[in-house]
Design a protein around this motif. Structure first.
Motif, PDB file in Angstrom:
ATOM      1  N   PHE A  75       0.854  -1.187   0.000  1.00  0.00           N
ATOM      2  CA  PHE A  75       0.000   0.000   0.000  1.00  0.00           C
ATOM      3  C   PHE A  75       0.889   1.237   0.000  1.00  0.00           C
ATOM      4  CE2 PHE A  75      -2.989  -3.170   1.209  1.00  0.00           C
ATOM      5  CZ  PHE A  75      -4.247  -2.685   0.888  1.00  0.00           C
ATOM      6  N   ASP A  76       0.702   2.106  -1.002  1.00  0.00           N
ATOM      7  CA  ASP A  76       1.499   3.317  -1.122  1.00  0.00           C
ATOM      8  C   ASP A  76       0.559   4.504  -1.314  1.00  0.00           C
ATOM      9  OD1 ASP A  76       3.770   4.908  -1.336  1.00  0.00           O
ATOM     10  OD2 ASP A  76       3.951   4.611  -3.513  1.00  0.00           O
ATOM     11  N   THR A  77      -0.426   4.580  -0.436  1.00  0.00           N
ATOM     12  CA  THR A  77      -1.410   5.650  -0.520  1.00  0.00           C
ATOM     13  C   THR A  77      -2.082   5.827   0.836  1.00  0.00           C
ATOM     14  OG1 THR A  77      -3.432   6.400  -1.626  1.00  0.00           O
ATOM     15  CG2 THR A  77      -3.210   4.037  -1.272  1.00  0.00           C
ATOM     16  N   ASP A  78      -2.527   7.047   1.102  1.00  0.00           N
ATOM     17  CA  ASP A  78      -3.323   7.316   2.296  1.00  0.00           C
ATOM     18  C   ASP A  78      -4.818   7.276   1.990  1.00  0.00           C
ATOM     19  OD1 ASP A  78      -1.049   7.726   3.881  1.00  0.00           O
ATOM     20  OD2 ASP A  78      -0.904   9.832   3.277  1.00  0.00           O
ATOM     21  N   ASN A  79      -5.142   7.188   0.715  1.00  0.00           N
ATOM     22  CA  ASN A  79      -6.548   7.203   0.307  1.00  0.00           C
ATOM     23  C   ASN A  79      -7.094   5.769   0.330  1.00  0.00           C
ATOM     24  OD1 ASN A  79      -9.059   7.646  -0.790  1.00  0.00           O
ATOM     25  ND2 ASN A  79      -8.327   8.853  -2.535  1.00  0.00           N
ATOM     26  N   ILE A  80      -7.283   5.264   1.518  1.00  0.00           N
ATOM     27  CA  ILE A  80      -7.731   3.872   1.667  1.00  0.00           C
ATOM     28  C   ILE A  80      -9.165   3.700   1.178  1.00  0.00           C
ATOM     29  CG2 ILE A  80      -8.103   1.991   3.311  1.00  0.00           C
ATOM     30  CD1 ILE A  80      -5.171   2.699   2.743  1.00  0.00           C
ATOM     31  N   ASP A  81      -9.966   4.767   1.269  1.00  0.00           N
ATOM     32  CA  ASP A  81     -11.348   4.658   0.791  1.00  0.00           C
ATOM     33  C   ASP A  81     -11.395   4.336  -0.700  1.00  0.00           C
ATOM     34  OD1 ASP A  81     -12.378   5.137   3.276  1.00  0.00           O
ATOM     35  OD2 ASP A  81     -12.725   7.281   2.944  1.00  0.00           O
ATOM     36  N   ALA A  82     -10.472   4.923  -1.468  1.00  0.00           N
ATOM     37  CA  ALA A  82     -10.430   4.643  -2.905  1.00  0.00           C
ATOM     38  C   ALA A  82     -10.067   3.182  -3.166  1.00  0.00           C
ATOM     39  CB  ALA A  82      -9.433   5.568  -3.594  1.00  0.00           C
ATOM     40  N   VAL A  83      -9.151   2.649  -2.350  1.00  0.00           N
ATOM     41  CA  VAL A  83      -8.759   1.245  -2.500  1.00  0.00           C
ATOM     42  C   VAL A  83      -9.926   0.343  -2.140  1.00  0.00           C
ATOM     43  CG1 VAL A  83      -7.095  -0.532  -1.838  1.00  0.00           C
ATOM     44  CG2 VAL A  83      -6.371   1.865  -1.979  1.00  0.00           C
ATOM     45  N   ARG A  84     -10.631   0.695  -1.092  1.00  0.00           N
ATOM     46  CA  ARG A  84     -11.772  -0.119  -0.669  1.00  0.00           C
ATOM     47  C   ARG A  84     -12.868  -0.104  -1.733  1.00  0.00           C
ATOM     48  NH1 ARG A  84     -11.993  -1.898   4.562  1.00  0.00           N
ATOM     49  NH2 ARG A  84     -14.275  -1.999   4.513  1.00  0.00           N
ATOM     50  N   ILE A 113       0.202  -0.217  -4.586  1.00  0.00           N
ATOM     51  CA  ILE A 113      -1.138   0.337  -4.781  1.00  0.00           C
ATOM     52  C   ILE A 113      -1.072   1.838  -4.563  1.00  0.00           C
ATOM     53  CG2 ILE A 113      -3.519   0.380  -3.980  1.00  0.00           C
ATOM     54  CD1 ILE A 113      -3.189  -2.493  -3.060  1.00  0.00           C
ATOM     55  N   GLN A 114      -1.413   2.592  -5.594  1.00  0.00           N
ATOM     56  CA  GLN A 114      -1.424   4.041  -5.506  1.00  0.00           C
ATOM     57  C   GLN A 114      -2.751   4.578  -6.019  1.00  0.00           C
ATOM     58  OE1 GLN A 114       2.008   5.562  -7.602  1.00  0.00           O
ATOM     59  NE2 GLN A 114       3.473   4.600  -6.199  1.00  0.00           N
ATOM     60  N   VAL A 115      -3.062   5.822  -5.631  1.00  0.00           N
ATOM     61  CA  VAL A 115      -4.285   6.501  -6.073  1.00  0.00           C
ATOM     62  C   VAL A 115      -3.881   7.817  -6.716  1.00  0.00           C
ATOM     63  CG1 VAL A 115      -6.508   7.471  -5.406  1.00  0.00           C
ATOM     64  CG2 VAL A 115      -5.629   5.434  -4.224  1.00  0.00           C
ATOM     65  N   HIS A 116      -4.306   8.005  -7.961  1.00  0.00           N
ATOM     66  CA  HIS A 116      -3.974   9.222  -8.706  1.00  0.00           C
ATOM     67  C   HIS A 116      -5.163   9.625  -9.558  1.00  0.00           C
ATOM     68  CE1 HIS A 116       0.344   8.906  -7.698  1.00  0.00           C
ATOM     69  NE2 HIS A 116       0.206   7.603  -7.935  1.00  0.00           N
ATOM     70  N   PRO A 117      -5.193  10.891  -9.967  1.00  0.00           N
ATOM     71  CA  PRO A 117      -6.257  11.328 -10.879  1.00  0.00           C
ATOM     72  C   PRO A 117      -6.154  10.609 -12.222  1.00  0.00           C
ATOM     73  CG  PRO A 117      -5.168  13.211  -9.843  1.00  0.00           C
ATOM     74  CD  PRO A 117      -4.339  12.004  -9.514  1.00  0.00           C
ATOM     75  N   LEU A 118      -7.288  10.502 -12.911  1.00  0.00           N
ATOM     76  CA  LEU A 118      -7.343   9.919 -14.247  1.00  0.00           C
ATOM     77  C   LEU A 118      -7.989  10.949 -15.157  1.00  0.00           C
ATOM     78  CD1 LEU A 118      -6.817   7.295 -15.882  1.00  0.00           C
ATOM     79  CD2 LEU A 118      -9.176   6.665 -15.405  1.00  0.00           C
ATOM     80  N   GLY A 119      -7.320  11.259 -16.256  1.00  0.00           N
ATOM     81  CA  GLY A 119      -7.761  12.357 -17.108  1.00  0.00           C
ATOM     82  C   GLY A 119      -9.013  12.082 -17.906  1.00  0.00           C
TER      83      GLY A 119
END
Length: 490
Positions: A236-245, A356-362
């Protein structure tokens, strides 16, 4: 079924001319060969009692046709087996077919050879008699020549076996279409009826709402279990756990749909997400890790091929992944191609443990999706695409050399593969474009062009191979001759 669940039958031809006492020797030899091959090859090889008459041949081939576990038959003429006896059986054969031209002994026993030995060991001309009849009948057949213990012979049979298993799985594959393909895109579309006739694929459409309904029923307990599963394989390489869930919720919903309705592959489409909060990224990647086929933007053909190639490569080292041609590197003398996708690349090809990362998608106009980010392993590989040419399906395979990706891409957080296509980028790209190759493909470190050629020949589809020896003028002639042959119904 798993690849080990499939069997192959060795059918050995002979006749009554030389006396019945030789039948025991023939059956003993074929049993020994099958034992050797079973230990070395992906699947068990079963020695059937030697066949001496037309009715025996027809009977055993009908049994093979009706046995779901039989993925193909191997024929061998231990003695001279008059090939007119084989016409009825070969006329009804529906399984993949390999003709092995071998003999039990490797060397000629110079001091002991006599007519009894010659009567028993007649593959040198018995197999040529057999070869005439499958050539005369225009049967699709793989011919392998050599001593049955040689590694080169085993390698060729193993390659054909994996292609045959791919054919068996292809003929019962169901593909889940979540929405349609991307609007106005040609190459991801195609004739699904022809694909079912030629390849066996049942390609079904369901609306995004069907997935949303299933996703809404997923419980927090199920999501917790899926999060534990992610922790087993990824960092896990993100603090946005809600997005992963949320990706876990999507994966659980899609997998329930796949399992309940027996689908082996699926696609999504970023243009049609309806009430989904994220485009399935991590969800699609993790499902590919488990062996499901996937295609982006509604590409059902590449989804099916990803599934089939994963099944064909079961038990082999390496990985197989949905892929897209992303961008070129035109540095003189070091031309390469970066393959990737906005989210969905299978982690089985990763060099190191994915993050696992969370980033914007264009694109897609939804919340920032979680995805796996990694660099791919280096090594020899192939990229495979399947396109609908209107009057036929064409498979295109390019040999590539995947290179270590030394540079970081801090502003492009995706999984990427850097490769040198053979013979070089310019010739490869020319050949791919002349052949009508798609921008989507399947990348495999485990399979090679021989596997895919055998599969294409078994399924009766066109095969184009771009490799170190490819010459553009020769390729254009091959494409022209193929067009003529298909128009003439050859």
């Amino acid at each position: 079924m798993a690849i080990k669940d499939y069997k192959f039958w060795l059918i050995v031809g002979t006749q009554h001319l030389y006396g019945e006492e030789i039948f025991a020797d023939i059956n003993a030899h074929s049993a020994e060969i099958c034992e050797e091959w079973t230990q070395a090859l992906p699947c068990e090889v079963i020695a059937k009692p030697c066949v001496k008459t037309s009715s025996e041949i027809l009977n055993v081939i009908r049994q093979a046709n009706n046995d779901e576990t039989c993925a193909g038959v191997i024929t061998w003429m231990h003695t001279f087996s008059p090939s007119k006896m084989w016409i009825a059986g070969l006329s009804e054969l529906k399984k993949p077919y390999l003709h092995i031209n071998t003999q039990y002994n490797r060397d000629i026993p110079w001091n002991d050879i006599d007519m009894d030995f010659m009567n028993l060991n007649q593959s040198a001309h018995g197999d040529r008699e057999h070869g005439y009849i499958h050539a005369r009948m225009r049967k699709s057949v793989k011919v392998v020549v050599g001593y049955w213990k040689d590694e080169s012979v085993k390698t060729q049979i193993s390659t054909w076996m994996r292609a045959s298993v791919g054919a068996a799985e292809s003929r019962k594959l169901k593909v889940l279409r979540i929405s349609d393909n991307m609007r106005n895109v040609a190459v991801t579309d195609g004739d699904k009826i022809e694909a079912q006739i030629k390849l066996g694929w049942q390609v079904d459409h369901y609306g995004v709402g069907d997935i949303i309904k299933t996703a809404d029923e997923v419980t927090e307990t199920e999501i917790d279990a899926q999060m534990d599963e992610y922790a087993r394989y990824y960092d896990f390489d993100t603090d946005n756990i809600d997005a992963v869930r949320y990706q876990a919720r999507e994966e659980i919903a899609i997998k329930k749909f796949l399992v309940e309705k027996n689908y082996g592959a699926f696609h999504t489409n970023f243009e049609d997400l309806q009430g989904l909060k994220q485009l399935p990224g991590l969800a699609s990647q993790d499902l590919m890790r488990q062996g499901y086929g996937f295609g982006a933007e509604g590409d059902w053909k590449v989804a099916a091929m990803t599934r089939i190639m994963k099944l064909m490569s079961e038990g082999m080292d390496g990985g197989t992944a949905f892929m897209e041609d992303y961008t070129y590197h035109f540095e003189p003398g070091n031309e390469m191609l970066l393959g990737s996708h906005m989210l969905e690349v299978c982690p089985t090809i990763a060099k190191d443990r994915p993050k696992i990362q969370v980033h914007p998608l264009g694109i897609g106009d939804r919340e920032d999706p979680a995805r796996l980010v990694f660099k791919a392993q280096s090594g020899d590989a192939i990229v495979v695409t399947l396109v609908d040419m209107g009057d036929r399906l064409r498979m295109i395979v390019n040999d590539v050399e995947c290179k270590e990706q030394e540079n970081e891409m801090p502003n492009l957080p995706v999984a990427g593969v850097l490769w040198k296509p053979l013979p070089n980028l310019q010739t490869s790209a020319q050949a791919w474009i002349y052949a009508g190759g798609a921008h989507h493909s399947v990348l495999s470190y485990t399979l090679n062009a021989d596997h895919m050629r055998d599969f294409a020949e078994i399924m009766g589809i066109e095969f184009i191979h771009i490799n170190k020896d490819t010459d553009i003028n020769s390729l254009k002639k091959e494409l022209f001759y193929n067009d003529v042959a298909y128009k003439l119904g050859m």
